[in-house]
Design a protein around this motif. Structure first.
Motif, PDB file in Angstrom:
ATOM      1  N   ASN A 215     -35.907 -11.400  43.269  1.00 14.15           N
ATOM      2  CA  ASN A 215     -35.934 -12.856  43.173  1.00 14.15           C
ATOM      3  C   ASN A 215     -35.477 -13.334  41.800  1.00 14.15           C
ATOM      4  O   ASN A 215     -34.721 -14.305  41.685  1.00 14.15           O
ATOM      5  CB  ASN A 215     -37.327 -13.375  43.511  1.00 14.15           C
ATOM      6  CG  ASN A 215     -37.677 -13.157  44.973  1.00 14.15           C
ATOM      7  OD1 ASN A 215     -36.792 -13.089  45.829  1.00 14.15           O
ATOM      8  ND2 ASN A 215     -38.947 -13.019  45.261  1.00 14.15           N
ATOM      9  N   ALA A 216     -35.910 -12.655  40.750  1.00 13.56           N
ATOM     10  CA  ALA A 216     -35.485 -13.028  39.395  1.00 13.56           C
ATOM     11  C   ALA A 216     -33.979 -12.873  39.240  1.00 13.56           C
ATOM     12  O   ALA A 216     -33.303 -13.747  38.663  1.00 13.56           O
ATOM     13  CB  ALA A 216     -36.226 -12.191  38.360  1.00 13.56           C
ATOM     14  N   LEU A 217     -33.438 -11.788  39.772  1.00 12.13           N
ATOM     15  CA  LEU A 217     -31.998 -11.565  39.658  1.00 12.13           C
ATOM     16  C   LEU A 217     -31.203 -12.547  40.520  1.00 12.13           C
ATOM     17  O   LEU A 217     -30.098 -12.966  40.142  1.00 12.13           O
ATOM     18  CB  LEU A 217     -31.659 -10.119  40.009  1.00 12.13           C
ATOM     19  CG  LEU A 217     -32.260  -9.060  39.062  1.00 12.13           C
ATOM     20  CD1 LEU A 217     -31.896  -7.659  39.524  1.00 12.13           C
ATOM     21  CD2 LEU A 217     -31.839  -9.299  37.612  1.00 12.13           C
ATOM     22  N   MET A 218     -31.754 -12.951  41.677  1.00 11.36           N
ATOM     23  CA  MET A 218     -31.089 -13.992  42.486  1.00 11.36           C
ATOM     24  C   MET A 218     -31.010 -15.298  41.696  1.00 11.36           C
ATOM     25  O   MET A 218     -29.996 -15.994  41.733  1.00 11.36           O
ATOM     26  CB  MET A 218     -31.826 -14.222  43.809  1.00 11.36           C
ATOM     27  CG  MET A 218     -31.507 -13.207  44.870  1.00 11.36           C
ATOM     28  SD  MET A 218     -31.952 -13.751  46.554  1.00 11.36           S
ATOM     29  CE  MET A 218     -33.710 -14.013  46.420  1.00 11.36           C
ATOM     30  N   LEU A 219     -32.082 -15.637  40.979  1.00 16.30           N
ATOM     31  CA  LEU A 219     -32.060 -16.852  40.153  1.00 16.30           C
ATOM     32  C   LEU A 219     -30.989 -16.751  39.075  1.00 16.30           C
ATOM     33  O   LEU A 219     -30.253 -17.715  38.831  1.00 16.30           O
ATOM     34  CB  LEU A 219     -33.428 -17.077  39.503  1.00 16.30           C
ATOM     35  CG  LEU A 219     -34.559 -17.533  40.407  1.00 16.30           C
ATOM     36  CD1 LEU A 219     -35.865 -17.568  39.629  1.00 16.30           C
ATOM     37  CD2 LEU A 219     -34.258 -18.899  41.012  1.00 16.30           C
ATOM     38  N   ALA A 220     -30.902 -15.591  38.446  1.00 18.30           N
ATOM     39  CA  ALA A 220     -29.897 -15.403  37.401  1.00 18.30           C
ATOM     40  C   ALA A 220     -28.486 -15.559  37.969  1.00 18.30           C
ATOM     41  O   ALA A 220     -27.641 -16.250  37.378  1.00 18.30           O
ATOM     42  CB  ALA A 220     -30.077 -14.030  36.752  1.00 18.30           C
ATOM     43  N   ARG A 221     -28.230 -14.939  39.126  1.00 18.24           N
ATOM     44  CA  ARG A 221     -26.903 -15.049  39.748  1.00 18.24           C
ATOM     45  C   ARG A 221     -26.610 -16.495  40.157  1.00 18.24           C
ATOM     46  O   ARG A 221     -25.482 -16.979  40.011  1.00 18.24           O
ATOM     47  CB  ARG A 221     -26.808 -14.119  40.959  1.00 18.24           C
ATOM     48  CG  ARG A 221     -26.739 -12.661  40.571  1.00 18.24           C
ATOM     49  CD  ARG A 221     -26.544 -11.737  41.780  1.00 18.24           C
ATOM     50  NE  ARG A 221     -26.430 -10.366  41.343  1.00 18.24           N
ATOM     51  CZ  ARG A 221     -27.441  -9.488  41.347  1.00 18.24           C
ATOM     52  NH1 ARG A 221     -28.636  -9.846  41.794  1.00 18.24           N
ATOM     53  NH2 ARG A 221     -27.253  -8.261  40.900  1.00 18.24           N
ATOM     54  N   THR A 222     -27.616 -17.184  40.664  1.00 16.07           N
ATOM     55  CA  THR A 222     -27.458 -18.581  41.067  1.00 16.07           C
ATOM     56  C   THR A 222     -27.094 -19.452  39.875  1.00 16.07           C
ATOM     57  O   THR A 222     -26.207 -20.305  39.960  1.00 16.07           O
ATOM     58  CB  THR A 222     -28.755 -19.093  41.730  1.00 16.07           C
ATOM     59  OG1 THR A 222     -28.978 -18.321  42.915  1.00 16.07           O
ATOM     60  CG2 THR A 222     -28.659 -20.562  42.088  1.00 16.07           C
ATOM     61  N   ALA A 223     -27.773 -19.234  38.757  1.00 13.94           N
ATOM     62  CA  ALA A 223     -27.460 -20.007  37.547  1.00 13.94           C
ATOM     63  C   ALA A 223     -26.019 -19.784  37.128  1.00 13.94           C
ATOM     64  O   ALA A 223     -25.336 -20.723  36.717  1.00 13.94           O
ATOM     65  CB  ALA A 223     -28.418 -19.625  36.427  1.00 13.94           C
TER      66      ALA A 223
END
Length: 194
Positions: A37-45
């Motif tokens: 989930n943290a990495l999905m947020l990073a990719r989304t940003a």
């Protein structure tokens, strides 16, 4: 500030203490799910070109280094991350507070490890300062379920909007058929199939 797609898209992302040691202390959510989930947020940003502020605490101690994937996904933010010497509330660190202010954003998406320490205190400070705060609750966790529930409840009572990462990504996408929406679908499907 209104809780709208427009305000979400004009947000900055704050990732607080996603360090391998600290993450290993979390028992309220599986490690791999929290990391995903943290990495999905990073990719989304990265896709939406949201400003990102990364911070860590005492990397040379038990907390350990930040997730190595963050350096690949967000190289500029990783290089300029705020390395705190142990200040619990990241907003009490002058460099972190200045970096948050420098984003110029009123809406802030926050994910931290742990929710009961690393996330709750800066979120409360940001709310006191008048920010609209979206907490990605499942991109962090706590050493125990009760500790996590109490921290999330405290943030919600103070005015934070609590979301799961999938819901947050959907809200940021707004329309999966747009070019950015298509990229976000790819991030979501890749993460969920891993």
């Amino acid at each position: 500030m209104a809780d709208t797609l427009a305000s979400w898209r004009d947000a900055a992302l704050l990732l607080i203490d996603h360090q391998v040691g600290t993450m290993s202390w979390v028992k309220s959510i599986p490690f791999e799910e929290m990391k995903r989930n943290a990495l999905m947020l990073a990719r989304t940003a990265g896709i939406l070109k949201l400003p990102v502020v990364l911070t860590s605490s005492m990397e040379g101690h038990a907390q350990g280094p930040l997730l190595s994937e963050l350096e690949t996904i967000l190289p500029t933010a990783f290089k300029s991350r705020i390395q705190r010497a142990g200040i619990v509330n990241a907003m009490n660190d002058e460099k972190f507070a200045a970096a948050v202010k420098a984003t110029g954003r009123e809406t802030l998406i926050v994910a931290g490890v742990t929710n009961d320490v690393c996330t709750v205190f800066p979120v409360l400070t940001l709310l006191e300062q008048g920010h609209h705060v979206l907490v990605a609750a499942d991109a962090g966790g706590s050493p125990g379920k009760m500790a996590d529930e109490l921290a999330l409840e405290r943030m919600a009572r103070a005015g934070a909007t609590l979301l799961g990462t999938n819901q947050l990504l959907a809200g940021l996408a707004g329309d999966w058929s747009t070019p950015e929406g298509g990229e976000l679908v790819a991030v979501l499907s890749q993460a969920l199939q891993a």
